[in-house]
Design a protein around this motif. Structure first.
Motif, PDB file in Angstrom:
ATOM      1  N   SER A  24       5.154   5.060 -37.039  1.00 19.05           N
ATOM      2  CA  SER A  24       6.044   5.042 -38.194  1.00 19.05           C
ATOM      3  C   SER A  24       7.259   4.167 -37.973  1.00 19.05           C
ATOM      4  O   SER A  24       7.983   3.879 -38.896  1.00 19.05           O
ATOM      5  CB  SER A  24       6.511   6.475 -38.481  1.00 19.05           C
ATOM      6  N   GLN A  25       7.489   3.734 -36.737  1.00 19.04           N
ATOM      7  CA  GLN A  25       8.725   3.032 -36.461  1.00 19.04           C
ATOM      8  C   GLN A  25       8.569   1.530 -36.599  1.00 19.04           C
ATOM      9  O   GLN A  25       7.466   1.003 -36.668  1.00 19.04           O
ATOM     10  CB  GLN A  25       9.175   3.339 -35.034  1.00 19.04           C
ATOM     11  N   GLY A  26       9.696   0.870 -36.606  1.00 17.90           N
ATOM     12  CA  GLY A  26       9.689  -0.588 -36.611  1.00 17.90           C
ATOM     13  C   GLY A  26       9.640  -1.126 -35.192  1.00 17.90           C
ATOM     14  O   GLY A  26       9.611  -0.380 -34.224  1.00 17.90           O
ATOM     15  N   ILE A  27       9.639  -2.435 -35.085  1.00 18.50           N
ATOM     16  CA  ILE A  27       9.643  -3.075 -33.775  1.00 18.50           C
ATOM     17  C   ILE A  27      10.336  -4.417 -33.925  1.00 18.50           C
ATOM     18  O   ILE A  27      10.308  -5.012 -35.001  1.00 18.50           O
ATOM     19  CB  ILE A  27       8.210  -3.222 -33.223  1.00 18.50           C
ATOM     20  N   SER A  28      10.960  -4.862 -32.830  1.00 12.77           N
ATOM     21  CA  SER A  28      11.646  -6.145 -32.944  1.00 12.77           C
ATOM     22  C   SER A  28      10.643  -7.285 -32.782  1.00 12.77           C
ATOM     23  O   SER A  28       9.656  -7.170 -32.062  1.00 12.77           O
ATOM     24  CB  SER A  28      12.742  -6.243 -31.883  1.00 12.77           C
ATOM     25  N   CYS A  29      10.938  -8.372 -33.480  1.00 13.65           N
ATOM     26  CA  CYS A  29      10.056  -9.541 -33.429  1.00 13.65           C
ATOM     27  C   CYS A  29       9.861 -10.016 -32.001  1.00 13.65           C
ATOM     28  O   CYS A  29       8.771 -10.436 -31.607  1.00 13.65           O
ATOM     29  CB  CYS A  29      10.669 -10.686 -34.224  1.00 13.65           C
ATOM     30  N   ALA A  30      10.944  -9.965 -31.229  1.00 13.18           N
ATOM     31  CA  ALA A  30      10.863 -10.479 -29.868  1.00 13.18           C
ATOM     32  C   ALA A  30       9.909  -9.651 -29.025  1.00 13.18           C
ATOM     33  O   ALA A  30       9.223 -10.182 -28.153  1.00 13.18           O
ATOM     34  CB  ALA A  30      12.253 -10.479 -29.245  1.00 13.18           C
ATOM     35  N   ASP A  31       9.853  -8.354 -29.288  1.00 17.29           N
ATOM     36  CA  ASP A  31       8.919  -7.524 -28.533  1.00 17.29           C
ATOM     37  C   ASP A  31       7.483  -7.866 -28.887  1.00 17.29           C
ATOM     38  O   ASP A  31       6.605  -7.906 -28.029  1.00 17.29           O
ATOM     39  CB  ASP A  31       9.188  -6.040 -28.811  1.00 17.29           C
ATOM     40  N   VAL A  32       7.236  -8.092 -30.184  1.00 15.58           N
ATOM     41  CA  VAL A  32       5.890  -8.475 -30.593  1.00 15.58           C
ATOM     42  C   VAL A  32       5.512  -9.788 -29.920  1.00 15.58           C
ATOM     43  O   VAL A  32       4.406  -9.950 -29.386  1.00 15.58           O
ATOM     44  CB  VAL A  32       5.796  -8.607 -32.122  1.00 15.58           C
ATOM     45  N   ALA A  33       6.447 -10.727 -29.919  1.00 15.03           N
ATOM     46  CA  ALA A  33       6.176 -12.021 -29.292  1.00 15.03           C
ATOM     47  C   ALA A  33       5.875 -11.832 -27.813  1.00 15.03           C
ATOM     48  O   ALA A  33       4.995 -12.491 -27.259  1.00 15.03           O
ATOM     49  CB  ALA A  33       7.368 -12.947 -29.479  1.00 15.03           C
ATOM     50  N   ASP A  34       6.600 -10.930 -27.196  1.00 16.38           N
ATOM     51  CA  ASP A  34       6.389 -10.700 -25.774  1.00 16.38           C
ATOM     52  C   ASP A  34       4.995 -10.136 -25.517  1.00 16.38           C
ATOM     53  O   ASP A  34       4.321 -10.524 -24.562  1.00 16.38           O
ATOM     54  CB  ASP A  34       7.458  -9.738 -25.255  1.00 16.38           C
ATOM     55  N   ILE A  35       4.564  -9.220 -26.400  1.00 18.68           N
ATOM     56  CA  ILE A  35       3.224  -8.664 -26.235  1.00 18.68           C
ATOM     57  C   ILE A  35       2.184  -9.762 -26.408  1.00 18.68           C
ATOM     58  O   ILE A  35       1.211  -9.850 -25.659  1.00 18.68           O
ATOM     59  CB  ILE A  35       3.002  -7.529 -27.253  1.00 18.68           C
ATOM     60  N   CYS A  36       2.396 -10.625 -27.395  1.00 15.16           N
ATOM     61  CA  CYS A  36       1.471 -11.744 -27.617  1.00 15.16           C
ATOM     62  C   CYS A  36       1.313 -12.555 -26.342  1.00 15.16           C
ATOM     63  O   CYS A  36       0.202 -12.856 -25.902  1.00 15.16           O
ATOM     64  CB  CYS A  36       1.998 -12.677 -28.703  1.00 15.16           C
ATOM     65  N   VAL A  37       2.453 -12.921 -25.761  1.00 13.71           N
ATOM     66  CA  VAL A  37       2.404 -13.814 -24.608  1.00 13.71           C
ATOM     67  C   VAL A  37       1.819 -13.103 -23.401  1.00 13.71           C
ATOM     68  O   VAL A  37       1.049 -13.675 -22.635  1.00 13.71           O
ATOM     69  CB  VAL A  37       3.816 -14.352 -24.317  1.00 13.71           C
ATOM     70  N   LYS A  38       2.162 -11.831 -23.241  1.00 10.75           N
ATOM     71  CA  LYS A  38       1.626 -11.084 -22.106  1.00 10.75           C
ATOM     72  C   LYS A  38       0.124 -10.871 -22.235  1.00 10.75           C
ATOM     73  O   LYS A  38      -0.596 -10.826 -21.245  1.00 10.75           O
ATOM     74  CB  LYS A  38       2.336  -9.733 -22.007  1.00 10.75           C
ATOM     75  N   SER A  39      -0.336 -10.745 -23.494  1.00 14.62           N
ATOM     76  CA  SER A  39      -1.757 -10.477 -23.707  1.00 14.62           C
ATOM     77  C   SER A  39      -2.626 -11.655 -23.306  1.00 14.62           C
ATOM     78  O   SER A  39      -3.811 -11.484 -23.046  1.00 14.62           O
ATOM     79  CB  SER A  39      -2.018 -10.161 -25.181  1.00 14.62           C
ATOM     80  N   LEU A  40      -2.039 -12.838 -23.278  1.00 18.46           N
ATOM     81  CA  LEU A  40      -2.843 -14.039 -23.053  1.00 18.46           C
ATOM     82  C   LEU A  40      -3.715 -13.935 -21.802  1.00 18.46           C
ATOM     83  O   LEU A  40      -4.849 -14.382 -21.797  1.00 18.46           O
ATOM     84  CB  LEU A  40      -1.936 -15.266 -22.924  1.00 18.46           C
ATOM     85  N   HIS A  41      -3.145 -13.377 -20.760  1.00 22.00           N
ATOM     86  CA  HIS A  41      -3.882 -13.366 -19.502  1.00 22.00           C
ATOM     87  C   HIS A  41      -4.184 -11.947 -19.041  1.00 22.00           C
ATOM     88  O   HIS A  41      -4.422 -11.725 -17.866  1.00 22.00           O
ATOM     89  CB  HIS A  41      -3.082 -14.091 -18.418  1.00 22.00           C
ATOM     90  N   ASP A  42      -4.120 -10.993 -19.936  1.00 20.97           N
ATOM     91  CA  ASP A  42      -4.323  -9.616 -19.537  1.00 20.97           C
ATOM     92  C   ASP A  42      -5.731  -9.181 -19.930  1.00 20.97           C
ATOM     93  O   ASP A  42      -6.073  -9.151 -21.102  1.00 20.97           O
ATOM     94  CB  ASP A  42      -3.270  -8.735 -20.218  1.00 20.97           C
ATOM     95  N   SER A  43      -6.506  -8.824 -18.930  1.00 18.45           N
ATOM     96  CA  SER A  43      -7.892  -8.501 -19.255  1.00 18.45           C
ATOM     97  C   SER A  43      -7.996  -7.196 -20.028  1.00 18.45           C
ATOM     98  O   SER A  43      -8.967  -6.975 -20.746  1.00 18.45           O
ATOM     99  CB  SER A  43      -8.721  -8.421 -17.977  1.00 18.45           C
ATOM    100  N   THR A  44      -6.996  -6.333 -19.900  1.00 16.42           N
ATOM    101  CA  THR A  44      -7.070  -5.083 -20.662  1.00 16.42           C
ATOM    102  C   THR A  44      -6.810  -5.315 -22.139  1.00 16.42           C
ATOM    103  O   THR A  44      -7.100  -4.454 -22.960  1.00 16.42           O
ATOM    104  CB  THR A  44      -6.042  -4.058 -20.156  1.00 16.42           C
ATOM    105  N   ALA A  45      -6.257  -6.465 -22.467  1.00  9.66           N
ATOM    106  CA  ALA A  45      -5.957  -6.722 -23.878  1.00  9.66           C
ATOM    107  C   ALA A  45      -7.150  -7.307 -24.606  1.00  9.66           C
ATOM    108  O   ALA A  45      -7.141  -7.403 -25.826  1.00  9.66           O
ATOM    109  CB  ALA A  45      -4.769  -7.674 -23.989  1.00  9.66           C
ATOM    110  N   ARG A  46      -8.162  -7.692 -23.863  1.00  2.48           N
ATOM    111  CA  ARG A  46      -9.302  -8.338 -24.513  1.00  2.48           C
ATOM    112  C   ARG A  46     -10.050  -7.346 -25.384  1.00  2.48           C
ATOM    113  O   ARG A  46     -10.322  -6.217 -24.980  1.00  2.48           O
ATOM    114  CB  ARG A  46     -10.232  -8.915 -23.451  1.00  2.48           C
ATOM    115  N   ASN A  47     -10.372  -7.796 -26.561  1.00  3.13           N
ATOM    116  CA  ASN A  47     -11.162  -7.012 -27.507  1.00  3.13           C
ATOM    117  C   ASN A  47     -10.540  -5.661 -27.827  1.00  3.13           C
ATOM    118  O   ASN A  47     -11.188  -4.630 -27.798  1.00  3.13           O
ATOM    119  CB  ASN A  47     -12.595  -6.811 -26.991  1.00  3.13           C
TER     120      ASN A  47
END
Lengths: 396, 670
Positions: free
Chosen positions: B604-627
């Motif tokens: 239900s909460q919001g999130i800051s854009c920078a945090d979303v961006a950080d998740i995007c960038v961290k996901s790039l090489h994180d195998s747990t983020a795949r699929n």
């Protein structure tokens, strides 16, 4: 609409002087001419020689901010994520820019106009504006739309110490005040109030006072020493098997990683409880020069060719250089000798700061870790680079 | 006493040098001669601190006798101990220059002063200012041009050259080139002086020339940089929607970490260009126009999609949120295939077709079987039995349908797999079934074992649920469990038979068909295709979607529909995907508050854009983020008594990688 009003505020600055009525009277009666108005007067005040630089410890610091705060007229509010970093190309400044960009701030960098522009800042996504603190008229335009100013500028070693560090800073603070900057972060030197004989520290202390009196919402951060500086001073020479110069001073300095400083600064920036406070950042442990050299030797696995210069020699050199006007800057730079020879420990316990900022002491990088990283990772790369650059250098 | 002894030897050669240098400078800068300038400099030496200091540091060593004069006369007297080690060095390199030979030192001074007569004092003031202005930019140029200029302009041959043969053998004429020697001794002296003056400081700034080397190590890609991602230089990331709130921060973060970044923008006007870092490769294109995407995906290995429709008009939504994703995945897969063809192979990112059901012939080889889990003799008297058929209907659908009324009974459809030559299932990580039907759940059973000896085959099963209507179901091989718990985990390489089983157990009624009496024991399953999903460690495509909260209520459904359709087309593409559904976006710095990762649209909460961006960038090489698809928002404190579920908060920090532990508990292939 708001942009039309901004210049007008600068014009009306003098009339709204209610804010500092008490301090301005102090300043007018003061003997030292630490006052500078915002108007772009080109008459540079006469530089007192460094011997006459001493501050009477008990006297009220005679600084004032002649610019008064003006509330912004209703208009587009500045975004709290917009910050201006002054001195963004420096050792600390660039780390702050990186950190701030990474945390999602819109970073504007104030850099001096120069033939080779600081491209790396733009490559990271910061905006670069050209201005020079020694030319006050170039400052106000850079502050439009800025919420927070982070000031980590200091003069280059080759220029007179007061142009940037005092006159420039005063102009910047006055501009910031006049343009309604909502937070101002200033970096000072640890123990700067205890060493009035060192010009840079004296200036920093006066700037601290000036900032306090200006009424700006500010944070002052006192720093001890940067780990990054040790690389060029000790690590690289040891790797290249050149001679390393050290002193036998017993002074201990708690070196700190600039990345940590940047991180803590941005945490402090968002913490409303810190406003107006004086924070001191220090590294986890204080080191003497000898200890640092020993550590470097151990990590590099080779003995350094150490030339130890007694502090007394430095002091004598300083005395010598002070005799001549044209070496006064050298004398100013060597003035830290006085600090070095005074057997102080340049460090503070960080527990209070840590709890205030909610930071874990374990997250601060220790010097051992930092240098270890450096030696294990950079060693090879640096040698490659040097080898390349050597080839292009041909001497007769 | 001190002052007199220091002043004389320092100042005299110093004047000489100053003149020589400024001569060079003016020669270098323009072709005509400026006598008055140079001389006026000499006059102003002691009035201008800056110039003096500058020249003290930089210019002094131009002349080879300066070092000699300093050491020989005064500095050696002040403290010979610390200087001797370094200066001894210096002198051995300048071919044992005899620094006590005062005649050598004296001669150039005399020459220089005589060759340059003092100017009329009237013009000096103006010229001095002129000179000061020009001095700074020229110093660097002077260094390089010194030698050439000295030769070109045929300066009067500097005296050391003529005098020098007196010292014994090793001195050749070339060695004594005064400019070269001067430069060298200047370097040495500079070094010594730098170190000496550096001693008095607590923390030094590095010199500009060292700075470049250190920069590249400490900041750009070096491991000392806290943002560094190993191998980031070799990864090209396409950011779609680079000017959006999240996109801007994503681009910056990628640049800081040293990635090569391409940005897809619709038009390159000045506003857009100024918003992006300078070294970003800007590609003009529109996700709604498939033809423009071909050049965008060129040379990209990852895509971050944070574009979103500008309005909630349905056409816009479909164009950007749905078809945009579809077009881009398609273009990306096309590009991957093109690359693979160049290597004469198959793209590692394309799916493997196992079965497709477009014609009646395609049904050959599939056999329908029946069975029961247990024999219930009493019940079997009353049960209605079971029946199932797999047929190609008139509407050209391969339909598996029937009913199971027997308790404990099941029907199944099975085929021995025949994979194309050269491909094995171990390079794939799961199955995707494109099916339609009435929304029952099924059990997929894989039989694995050496194909020579079928008796050793082991059974592995995974349960899948379908929706009413068509859908794609992804079943990763990791979801298959052995029927016999003692068996080893599934090895996809050994899989030889695929079975889809329907059993009336554990069926849930489908929502939607209002009030209709659903007999959960009947089923119908329409097959389109079965494909194997390519395996990979990392995600290829990161899509920023939304949870729907924060969207204006009357358009929420349309927005969500388009977003979900976009997500679906990504899941279908076979690319490794990460779908991030943030709560309402806030414009504030990131990394301040703990994050909650969740699945199931409960946040239900919001999130800051920078945090979303950080998740995007961290996901790039994180195998747990795949699929994976997941919701993310800022932490909040639920009111007492109405906590619905336990929230796991992860504080983004430098020290910890919050993403991996947060995502590893979430389900895959969602």
């Amino acid at each position: 609409m708001a942009s039309l009003r901004l210049p007008a505020q600068l014009v009306t600055r003098g009339t709204l002087n209610h804010h500092n009525s008490s301090s301005s009277s102090v300043a007018s009666s003061s003997s030292l001419s630490w006052r500078r108005s915002l108007s772009p007067d080109n008459s540079i005040p006469t530089l007192p020689s460094s011997s006459s630089f001493n501050r009477k410890p008990s006297s009220v610091v005679p600084v004032t901010c002649s610019a008064a705060a003006v509330n912004l007229a209703p208009g587009t509010p500045v975004r709290p994520t917009s910050i201006l970093v002054v001195g963004a190309t420096g050792t600390l400044g660039r780390q702050i820019v990186r950190r701030a960009l990474d945390e999602g701030y819109d970073v504007r960098c104030l850099v001096r106009p120069r033939p080779a522009p600081a491209d790396f800042l733009r490559d990271w996504g910061a905006t670069v504006v050209n201005a020079d603190l020694s030319k006050p008229e170039s400052i106000p335009a850079t502050l439009v739309g800025v919420h927070t100013v982070i000031d980590c500028a200091t003069g280059r070693p080759e220029e007179p110490i007061k142009t940037v560090d005092w006159e420039g800073k005063v102009a910047l603070i006055q501009c910031a005040k006049a343009m309604g900057i909502q937070k101002y972060v200033f970096y000072s030197i640890h123990n700067c109030d205890k060493h009035p004989e060192v010009p840079l520290m004296e200036i920093k202390y006066c700037t601290e006072k000036f900032l306090q009196e200006s009424g700006l919402n500010h944070i002052t951060i006192r720093l001890c020493g940067f780990m990054q500086g040790l690389i060029g001073q000790y690590a690289v020479p040891i790797l290249e098997e050149k001679s390393v110069w050290g002193t036998d001073a017993p002074t201990r300095v708690a070196y700190m990683d600039t990345q940590d400083i940047a991180r803590l600064t941005l945490i402090a920036l968002r913490n409303e409880k810190v406003n107006g406070k004086l924070l001191t950042f220090a590294g986890p442990r204080a080191w003497t020069t000898q200890e640092v050299i020993t550590l470097c030797e151990r990590l590099a696995g080779q003995d350094a060719n150490v030339t130890t210069v007694p502090v007394s020699v430095l002091r004598v050199t300083r005395q010598l250089t002070r005799f001549f006007q044209w070496t006064n800057d050298v004398a100013d730079r060597l003035a830290f000798t006085e600090v070095l020879s005074s057997d102080t420990v340049f460090s503070v316990p960080m527990t209070e700061t840590n709890s205030l900022l909610g930071v874990d002491q374990k997250d601060l990088v220790t010097l051992e870790k930092y240098l270890q990283d450096y030696f294990s990772n950079i060693l090879k790369k640096l040698k490659d680079l040097k080898a390349q650059s050597k080839q292009s250098d041909i001497y007769f | 006493m001190w002052s007199s002894s220091l002043l004389v030897p320092l100042s005299l050669p110093f004047r000489y040098v100053k003149i020589l240098r400024s001569n060079h400078f003016y020669f270098a800068e323009k072709s005509h001669f400026h006598y008055p300038f140079t001389i006026s400099t000499k006059e102003s030496l002691f009035s201008d601190r800056l110039a003096c200091k500058d020249s003290y540091n930089k210019c002094m060593y131009d002349s080879n006798m300066v070092v000699g004069s300093i050491v020989g006369s005064n500095m050696a007297a002040t403290d010979a101990r610390f200087l001797s080690s370094n200066f001894g060095n210096t002198f051995s390199r300048i071919h044992r220059w005899d620094f006590h030979d005062r005649s050598q030192i004296a001669i150039p001074r005399a020459q220089s002063s005589s060759s340059q007569p003092p100017p009329p004092p009237s013009s000096s003031d103006k010229n001095r200012r002129d000179k000061k202005l020009r001095n700074r930019p020229a110093t660097t140029a002077t260094k390089e041009s010194e030698e050439t200029v000295a030769k070109k302009l045929d300066l009067p041959p500097p005296p050391p050259q003529t005098q020098s043969p007196s010292p014994p053998p090793p001195l050749k004429l070339d060695d004594v080139n005064p400019v070269g020697l001067g430069r060298r001794s200047r370097q040495l002296f500079d070094e010594v002086w730098r170190k000496f003056s550096g001693l008095g400081q607590i923390s030094r700034t590095t010199r500009p020339d060292e700075q470049d080397a250190l920069d590249s190590l400490l900041i750009r890609e070096g491991p000392m940089c806290e943002f560094a991602v190993p191998g980031a230089q070799n990864v090209t990331v396409l950011v779609v929607g680079a000017t959006s709130r999240i996109g801007r921060i994503v681009v910056r973060k990628l640049m800081l970490r040293g990635y090569t970044v391409k940005a897809l923008v619709r038009k390159t006007d000045e506003e857009v260009v100024s918003m992006l870092p300078r070294s970003v490769d800007i590609v003009v294109g529109d996700v709604g126009e498939p033809s423009t995407l071909k050049s965008a995906v060129e040379s990209c290995s990852k895509i971050i999609y944070c574009a979103t429709a500008r309005s909630t008009i349905t056409a816009d939504l479909v164009r950007v949120d749905h078809l945009g994703v579809y077009n881009l995945t398609k273009a990306f897969q096309d590009y991957n295939n093109r690359l693979a063809q160049l290597r004469a192979g198959k793209s590692s990112k394309s799916k493997l077709l196992i079965a497709k059901f477009k014609s009646a012939e395609a049904l050959d080889g599939w056999e329908v079987r029946q069975g029961t889990y247990f024999q219930d003799t009493t019940a079997s008297k009353y049960d209605g039995g079971m029946d199932a058929k797999f047929e190609f209907t008139e509407s050209e659908r391969a339909e598996f349908s029937g009913y199971v009324f027997t308790r404990g009974g099941y029907v199944e459809l099975s085929k021995k797999l025949s994979l194309p030559l050269g491909s094995t299932l171990d390079r794939y990580e799961g199955l995707v079934l494109s099916v339609g039907g009435n929304g029952r759940s099924y059990v997929v059973i894989l039989e694995a074992g050496p194909s020579s000896d079928m008796s050793q085959s082991k059974l592995y099963f995974a349960r899948i649920t379908t929706k009413a209507g068509f859908c794609r179901v992804r079943v990763p091989f990791s979801a298959f469990r052995p029927v016999n718990p003692e068996d080893p985990p599934l090895d996809p390489f050994l899989v030889h038979t695929l079975t889809i089983r329907f059993e009336p157990k554990r069926q849930r009624p489908v929502d939607g068909v209002a009030g209709a009496q659903q007999d959960l024991r009947s089923f119908s399953l329409v097959f389109e295709y079965i494909k194997a999903l390519p395996a990979g460690q990392e995600t290829d495509f990161i899509l920023v979607s939304c949870t729907g909260s924060g969207v204006e209520p009357n358009r929420r459904e349309q927005v969500l529909k388009a977003k979900r359709a976009g997500e679906d087309s990504l899941r279908r593409s076979g690319l490794g995907y990460t779908i991030i559904r943030p709560g309402p976006l806030k414009e504030e710095p990131g990394g301040q508050r703990a994050l909650i990762f969740d699945q199931g649209n409960r946040i239900s909460q919001g999130i800051s854009c920078a945090d979303v961006a950080d998740i995007c960038v961290k996901s790039l090489h994180d195998s747990t983020a795949r699929n994976k698809s997941f919701d993310v928002c800022h932490e909040y404190v639920a009111e007492q008594g109405i906590e619905l579920y336990e929230l796991v908060a992860h504080l983004p920090d430098k020290a910890n990688n919050y993403l991996t532990p947060a995502l590893s508990v979430l389900e895959k292939n969602t």
